[in-house]
Design an enzyme around this catalytic site. Structure first.
Site, short mmCIF file in Angstrom:
data_model
loop_
_atom_site.label_atom_id
_atom_site.label_comp_id
_atom_site.label_asym_id
_atom_site.label_seq_id
_atom_site.Cartn_x
_atom_site.Cartn_y
_atom_site.Cartn_z
N ARG A 10 -32.91 102.90 42.59
CA ARG A 10 -32.06 103.88 41.90
C ARG A 10 -32.83 104.51 40.75
O ARG A 10 -33.50 103.80 40.00
CB ARG A 10 -30.83 103.17 41.34
N ASP A 33 -3.75 109.01 68.48
CA ASP A 33 -2.40 109.55 68.65
C ASP A 33 -1.97 110.41 67.47
O ASP A 33 -0.80 110.72 67.32
CB ASP A 33 -1.40 108.39 68.84
N ASP A 85 -7.42 100.45 56.49
CA ASP A 85 -7.30 101.68 55.70
C ASP A 85 -6.87 101.40 54.26
O ASP A 85 -7.21 102.14 53.35
CB ASP A 85 -6.45 102.76 56.37
#
Lengths: 719, 760
Positions: B431, B557, B644
């Protein structure tokens, strides 16, 4: 004289008969003043050269060979060797620098002397071209002082850039006899080529006691972090060769090695890389069969091919910078100048100005052990990053490598930043190339915070004389649950605000601020009375906003505290026919501004508007009595880089009968003026900061098929 | 009278002129010829022959660079190994890089031995390492070793001092002279000199030590850590106190200090002087003499009055209400005060000469603290008064960012230490200083993903980039049916119709092979099929196939229209660091059960956007897969519909901001809730049609199948386990939805860009 003339004046008409004589005195005095003045100015023209220290003038005409000679006796003292444990708090006398409002250290340069030993032999060359440039740069800079008593840092004029050219003991003696040497405290030496055969120390071998060293080629073992400064090895080619900046992108070779004096072991490894990866790797060497007169330093060869140096560096994406006998290599400067990304293979090397420069953005550092993996390591770097590194490399060269001046000033600035840390130059200023500085924004409210709801907001109502309407606005706004204070800015100097008893009684404190002048910018003044972060700016005729709408606006602002959150939205458009910006208040699918007739924003922007508005915008707005809201939109967008948030659907803001299109007025001249504002502001800001978006914020359940009474904000968008 | 006047006048003039000619240098310089000042200053001369001066080194010499060194690089490096040891250790000489090549950066902690006391703090450190994704139980694959002996307190007067460490260490077969070992220490040395000695031979081990002094610190090798108390939380950690940023700073005090005044001994120099700057108004500097057993023996004339004043102010209150806090050295260089001030957004004014500041290798302290000099204590008040209000505001925010990113828990301190060491192993994949010092901080930025700032969702504005103008639609297919179902065909059609769609990637998460390529619908954008496993966490795997910054995550779906996709994508481009989606959930604290709950019902708030239809940055796939420890992903694979939530929790932990909901048409899932599933609970939330009206804060008693409610309660479990792992609840609620500007306005449909979003 002052008193005399006053006396005459008071006497006035009574003295008329004596006018003539009085006039004569005046004429005489006037004449003599003029005459003397002329003489004085005439003399001053030549004065500095004739009277003031004549040395200064003659110095200008001197040659370096005419400087005073100082003889060093063989037994004159030698400083201690450098003290490896020195740090600013132990070896540096900070009291010399003092506190000063400019936060600049003062640097003194010793005058040039020629040092000879007992036998009259020169101790070193008097001064090199580069060191002379460096001292000239310091002398021309803001850091310079000619007063040795006020100096915080001392720079000897003894040139130690190249250790090879020095007699070490005698140079040390010369240092020790400097008038303010004092064990080297606060003395700064510049050295680029340290050490000598066979082991090439990585720091200057001249005993220097506590002096700070700005050295090229430090290793982690000799570099005193926070005390020494690591500087580049200047490449004289920087001044001689003009390599125009090449746009970033891929180049003919992927890896190039251009150094001539490589250790055979390294060369073998590089050649192995070349054999493995074919044409994309080019390992150059010095040319053996150049015709006379061609400078060998400007040519490189591969087999029979001859390349121009340093131009060939521009043909490659990566350029290898390997350590030689020393760690610091002048080739680094050439590589950066060519915009080639340096691949630095020099274990333990302290890169130039590493205290402030972020080399990871401009170079690739590969441990010596991993040289064989160099190709795959470089392959793994994304193309976009390579392009950025190329740009960054070139920028480092331009800013910190290209001249001795750049090197000197960066060094002094680093030391300055240590002494005045609270005024230090930021990472961005050191590292961002101008293009990035220009296109990037640093949001002053960068911390993602959702302010607590309990804080509430302060409503600021700007009013002139519409008292009735003002009172209605106050009454309406006071119904909003999160209102914590109401501030009325009374902009009418000719009329007093109504008496206290006449004002509507509301549940929160109501303050009236009277202004000194009827200016639009009074609306955005950071009044001490505003104690909340959130400010609701509202016009004194916006009476149609419901309490739900205002409360919801506040909630939205809490989620976007660094933006303008407002109700009526506007748009700017590019008018292709007229080739300029145009103001749009029609019903559009896009929005880029919100009117501050009803908008929430952070109090900080009041401060910015009042004290940091660029150019003459603030005065311009006050003079034209228009566009303060556009100016605020520009300001916020420019400083945050973010769009506004328009809340809730379109509606009539002023009265039920009004047309749905709001704003001050609809007539054509108004629109033209607003367009003018946009063009004016865009030119002052030098860019168009406004961001166009296609969204607005509504409550989560807005218009959803769902019982209204269960919605938090049912009364939205009525009318 | 006139002659007298003339006389006076002429004398005046004459004296004025005399003064002018012979008067001091000062007068001439400042009063009359200020413009000449520069010339009269004695500058470095312009030599007449300066163009003839020799260069400091001729080009040949520069390029030849001495004689080709006779010493071969390999020999030189070998020679280093023997010379640069102990106090001169560097990574090149005292660390064996080859151990880290095979298995990458893995950390092994010695097993606890029985009867060996370990302090609470040290066991927190050990468990932080064990919780990290770098931990390995196998010493053979380890790159870094951490002792099980508690080395935190090396003050031999302390109760937690462990004796005979040397002897114990010699017994460890893995010790190897301390090579690749990391030793943690908070207190070293003891009264009266408090040296940095640890009292045992650390060999070639790296030290992660508090109160490091810059002289014994081995740069690039050791790590300076902050001093933290034993109450410091293991994970999560309290947030900073800054809630309000206003300019000019509106705090009551400018500068405060409240602490001990050492009457004698090391550190007393500074502490003894602190009371001088006290002005009783905006600068409060209070000291007490009361400490130790025999303070009264040394007490001076000030002590009694000081002790009285001292009691009048409360330390916490001062912290809360001051802009700057003095953090002087104690007996040792570091103090608890430092982290306390940092958390309180009270800008630390450091008076601790020679302290190597915590993690200074990567943290730019100049942005968050005023590094003062003990010798210039009396200048501090004027120096801090001169700091511009904007800078004060930036300082305050930076303290909060640093506190939250690196210091608020033991986990963060330890993980930062490990990441710094890891960055050293491959400098080209590490970094930059910029990454460490800007939001969201180094721990959340994986250099393994990219080293280019533009590839991350966080730096667009700061660097002047913008997110890519296209997105990748990423569809996860779980249904068992051999042929493609209608919904997925419609979905592909709708998505590929978007002008912003660059590609469609289908993750085929069924055991049956996907239908041959010919049977997939023809679309204008390329379609890639990835054969996946049934693991739920795989949906967030950083697949190479995803080429754009934006990912549109979809279930098979999901039903979306092209204009919904278009609008949502444009919104995402304004908020590239957040999740932007359609269906949402809202979490809440259930005080009765003492746990977190969530509801999928219509509420006025939202904090989770379902990834069945959501835009987010592809970097979050990497973060999900590589940053989170394997254990969390296994948890997600085991529970239904947790992945999720984890994604939302992760993004909220990174950004500290809520997700964004955009306008959706009502039906989002086709009526295929009862589809055959090939895995455990792969479908998302209940279809909206079956949602019951809200009864806020009621745990569901839905009239749905047992499978549904099981899934639901598993989700609650999931949320609670995640909150437990993170140590706090990262989710943030939002009350808004973003709609098109003219959404449901009373304007002609022809004027509207997204008329179809308004159709019921």
């Amino acid at each position: 004289i002052m008193c005399a003339s006053a006396k005459y004046n008071t006497r006035g008409p009574a003295l008329i008969p004596r006018m003539k004589t009085k006039h004569r005195i005046y004429y005489i005095t006037l004449f003599s003043i003029v005459l003397l003045g002329l003489i004085a100015t005439g003399m001053f023209q030549f004065w500095p050269h004739s009277i003031e220290s004549s040395s200064d003038w003659t110095v200008e005409k001197r040659s370096v060979h005419d400087v005073p000679v100082v003889k060093l006796p063989a037994d004159s003292p030698i400083p201690e060797r450098g003290d490896l444990s020195c740090r600013m708090h132990t070896c540096f006398d900070v009291y010399r620098c003092g506190f000063n409002p400019k936060n600049k250290i003062k640097v003194y340069i010793y005058s040039l002397k020629k040092y000879v030993d007992e036998y009259g032999t020169l101790v070193s060359n008097t001064i090199s071209r580069e060191y002379n440039e460096l001292l000239t740069a310091i002398s021309d800079s803001e850091f310079y002082t000619d007063d040795v008593n006020r100096a915080c840092l001392f720079v000897p004029s003894i040139d130690v850039l190249n250790q090879n050219a020095l007699r070490i003991k005698e140079t040390a003696q010369a240092l020790a006899q400097l008038s303010r040497w004092d064990r080297g405290t606060n003395h700064l030496l510049f050295n680029m080529l340290p050490g000598g055969p066979p082991d090439y120390n990585t720091a200057l071998d001249v005993p220097r006691d506590r002096a700070l060293l700005a050295g090229g080629g430090f290793s982690t073992w000799t570099y005193r972090q926070g005390y020494d400064v690591s500087i580049p090895v200047y490449s004289p080619l920087s001044g001689e060769v003009d390599l125009p900046e090449r746009g970033p992108g891929s180049r003919r070779y992927f890896i190039l090695s251009s150094q001539m004096a490589l250790h055979p072991e390294y060369r073998l490894e590089l050649e192995a890389l070349q054999a493995e990866n074919g044409e994309s790797v080019l390992v150059l060497d010095k040319c053996t069969n150049l015709s006379d007169g061609v400078p060998a330093v400007r040519k490189r060869c591969y087999k029979n091919q001859v390349f121009d140096y340093p131009q060939v560096l521009q043909e490659s994406t990566f350029c290898v910078v390997l350590r030689g006998a020393r760690l610091g290599q002048a080739v680094l400067s050439d590589v950066l100048q060519a915009g080639c990304v340096p691949v630095i293979i020099a274990d333990s090397y302290i890169l130039p100005f590493s205290e402030v420069l972020d080399w990871k953005r401009a170079s690739v550092v590969i441990p010596e052990e991993k040289m064989p993996e160099m190709y795959s390591i470089l392959q793994s770097i994304p193309q976009r990053q390579i392009e950025e590194m190329q740009r960054q490399a070139r920028w480092f060269w331009e800013a910190y490598f290209r001249s001795m001046k750049a090197i000197a000033l960066a060094t002094l600035q680093i030391i300055n930043d240590r002494i005045y840390p609270y005024a230090a130059i930021s990472y961005e200023e050191w590292n961002d190339p101008p293009a990035v500085k220009w296109s990037s924004v640093s949001n002053p409210l960068f911390l993602p915070l959702i302010p607590p709801q309990s804080q509430g907001f302060t409503a600021v109502v700007l009013t002139y004389d519409r008292v009735e309407s003002l009172f209605r606005v106050i009454t309406e706004v006071s119904k909003v649950p999160s209102l914590s204070k109401l501030l009325v800015v009374w902009n009418n100097q000719n009329k007093n605000p109504p008496e206290d008893s006449l004002w509507p009684k509301i549940r929160v404190p109501l303050k009236v601020v009277r202004t000194a002048e009827n200016k639009l910018s009074n609306r955005f003044f950071p009044y001490d009375e505003i104690e909340t972060e959130a400010v609701l700016a509202i016009d004194d005729d916006i009476i149609m906003l419901t309490s739900d709408e205002l409360q919801f606006g506040y909630e939205v602002w809490r989620e976007f505290p660094d933006r303008l959150v407002g109700y009526p939205g506007r748009l700017h458009l590019w008018d292709h026919e007229m080739n300029k910006w145009k103001y749009e208040s029609e019903w559009t699918n896009e929005v880029s501004m919100v009117l501050t007739g009803a908008a929430f924003y952070h109090k900080y922007f009041n401060y910015l508007y009042t004290y940091k508005m660029p150019g003459d915008i603030k005065n311009w707005v006050d003079a034209h009595m228009n566009c303060e809201d556009i100016a605020m939109n520009f300001l916020v967008a420019n400083v945050t880089g973010k769009s506004v948030i328009k809340v809730t659907p379109r509606k009539k803001f002023k009265c039920p009968e009004c047309t749905a299109i709001d704003g001050l007025s609809l007539d054509q001249t108004h629109m033209v003026e607003r367009s003018e504002c946009i063009n004016k502001f865009a030119s002052v800001f030098g860019t168009m900061p406004l961001k166009v978006v296609e969204h607005r914020a509504d409550p989560v359940l807005y218009k959803d098929d769902f019982p209204e009474k269960l919605k938090s904000f049912p009364n939205i968008g009525s009318l | 009278m006139q002659t007298r006047k003339k006389c006076i006048f002429l004398t005046f003039l004459a004296s004025w002129l005399l003064l002018f000619f012979f008067g001091g240098d000062q007068l001439r310089r400042f009063a009359f010829f200020s413009s000449r000042k520069a010339e009269s200053r004695r500058n470095w001369p312009r030599w007449t022959d300066q163009s003839l001066l020799q260069s400091f080194a001729d080009p040949e010499e520069l390029q030849r660079d001495g004689d080709p060194s006779p010493l071969s690089p390999r020999q030189r490096r070998a020679a280093w190994l023997s010379v640069h040891r102990r106090g001169r250790c560097r990574m090149e000489t005292c660390f064996d890089f080859s151990r880290c090549e095979r298995h990458g950066f893995k950390v092994f902690t010695y097993p606890q031995e029985r009867g060996q006391p370990v302090s609470e703090t040290y066991s927190k450190i050990l468990s932080s390492i064990e919780r990290s994704r770098y931990h390995t139980p196998n010493p053979a694959e380890a790159c870094l070793f951490v002792l099980s002996i508690d080395t935190l307190d090396r003050d031999h007067l302390s109760g937690q001092y462990v004796r005979d460490v040397d002897e114990k260490i010699r017994g460890f077969p893995l010790w190897n002279g301390g090579r690749n070992h990391l030793i943690f220490n908070l207190y070293s040395g003891t009264w009266p000199s408090y040296t940095g000695e640890l009292g045992f031979d650390t060999g070639q081990a790296m030290l992660a030590k508090a109160s490091f002094d810059s002289q014994s610190f081995r740069p690039g090798f050791d790590i300076s850590i902050p001093l933290f108390s034993k109450e410091h939380p293991q994970r999560g950690g309290d947030r900073g106190w800054l809630q309000q940023g206003s300019v000019p700073p509106s705090k009551k005090y400018l500068l405060v200090f409240k602490g001990k005044r050492y009457l004698t001994g090391i550190g007393s120099g500074t502490r003894n002087a602190l009371h001088h700057i006290h002005n009783g108004k905006d600068i409060v500097s209070l000291t007490t003499c009361k400490h130790g057993k025999d303070w009264e023996k040394h007490k001076d004339t000030r002590c009694d009055q000081d002790n009285v004043d001292y009691e009048r102010f409360d330390y916490q209150e001062l912290l809360h209400n001051s802009t700057f806090c003095i953090v002087p050295r104690g007996r040792r260089l570091g103090s608890f005060r430092f982290l306390e001030a940092l958390q309180a957004a009270c800008i630390p004014v450091l008076l601790s000469d020679g302290w190597e500041l915590p993690f200074a290798e990567v943290i730019d302290w100049g942005r968050a603290a005023v590094v003062g000099s003990e010798r210039l204590l009396l200048q501090i008040p004027s120096a801090v008064r001169c700091i511009h209000p904007e800078r004060v505001l930036a300082f305050q925010q930076q303290t909060q960012f640093l506190w939250d990113a690196y210091f608020s828990s033991v986990d963060k301190i330890v993980h930062t230490t490990l990441e710094i060491i890891k960055d050293r192993l491959s400098p080209h994949r590490s970094r930059s200083r910029f990454l460490w010092n800007s939001l969201p901080g180094g721990l959340l930025v994986l250099p393994g993903f990219s080293t280019h700032l533009g590839d991350f969702p966080f730096y667009y504005l700061q660097q002047g980039y913008s997110p890519s103008e296209k997105f990748t639609a990423f569809i996860r297919v779980v249904s068992q049916a051999g042929s493609l179902s209608q919904p997925i065909l419609r979905l592909i059609q709708a998505v590929s119709g978007s002008q912003f769609c660059a590609q469609i990637v289908v993750l085929w998460s069924c055991e049956k092979p996907p239908p041959p390529s010919g049977t997939w619908p023809q679309s204008s954008v390329p379609l890639t099929i990835i054969q996946g496993s049934r693991k739920l966490s795989q949906r967030f795997f950083p697949f190479e196939a995803i080429q754009t910054d934006a990912v549109l995550s979809l279930d098979e779906d999901t039903s979306l229209s092209t204009s919904e996709v278009d609008f949502a994508f444009l919104v995402w481009r304004s908020f590239p660091e957040r999740i932007v989606g359609f269906s949402t959930l809202s979490h809440f604290w259930d005080p009765e059960q003492g746990r977190w709950g969530y509801t999928s019902k219509w509420t006025n708030e939202l904090s989770i956007v379902l990834t069945a239809a959501a835009f987010y940055h592809r970097y979050y796939h990497s973060l999900f897969t590589e940053y989170l420890p394997a254990g969390l992903r296994e948890l997600v694979d085991g529970l239904a519909a947790c992945e999720d939530i984890l994604m939302n929790v992760l993004v909220a932990a990174v950004t500290k901001l809520p997700p964004i909901k955009v306008t959706q048409r009502k039906q989002h899932k086709e009526g295929v809730a009862q589809q055959e599933e090939c895995g455990d609970g792969a479908a998302g939330t209940p279809p909206p049609g079956q949602r019951s009206p809200p009864a806020p804060r009621s745990v569901p008693a839905e009239a749905r199948g047992t499978a549904g409610s099981r899934r639901f309660s598993q989700r609650q479990d999931c949320l609670n386990q995640l909150a437990d792992w993170f140590g706090y609840m990262p989710l943030v609620s939002s009350q808004l939805r973003l709609d098109p500007v003219l959404f449901k306005d009373q304007v002609s449909v022809l004027r509207k860009k997204y008329p179809s979003l308004e159709k019921p």
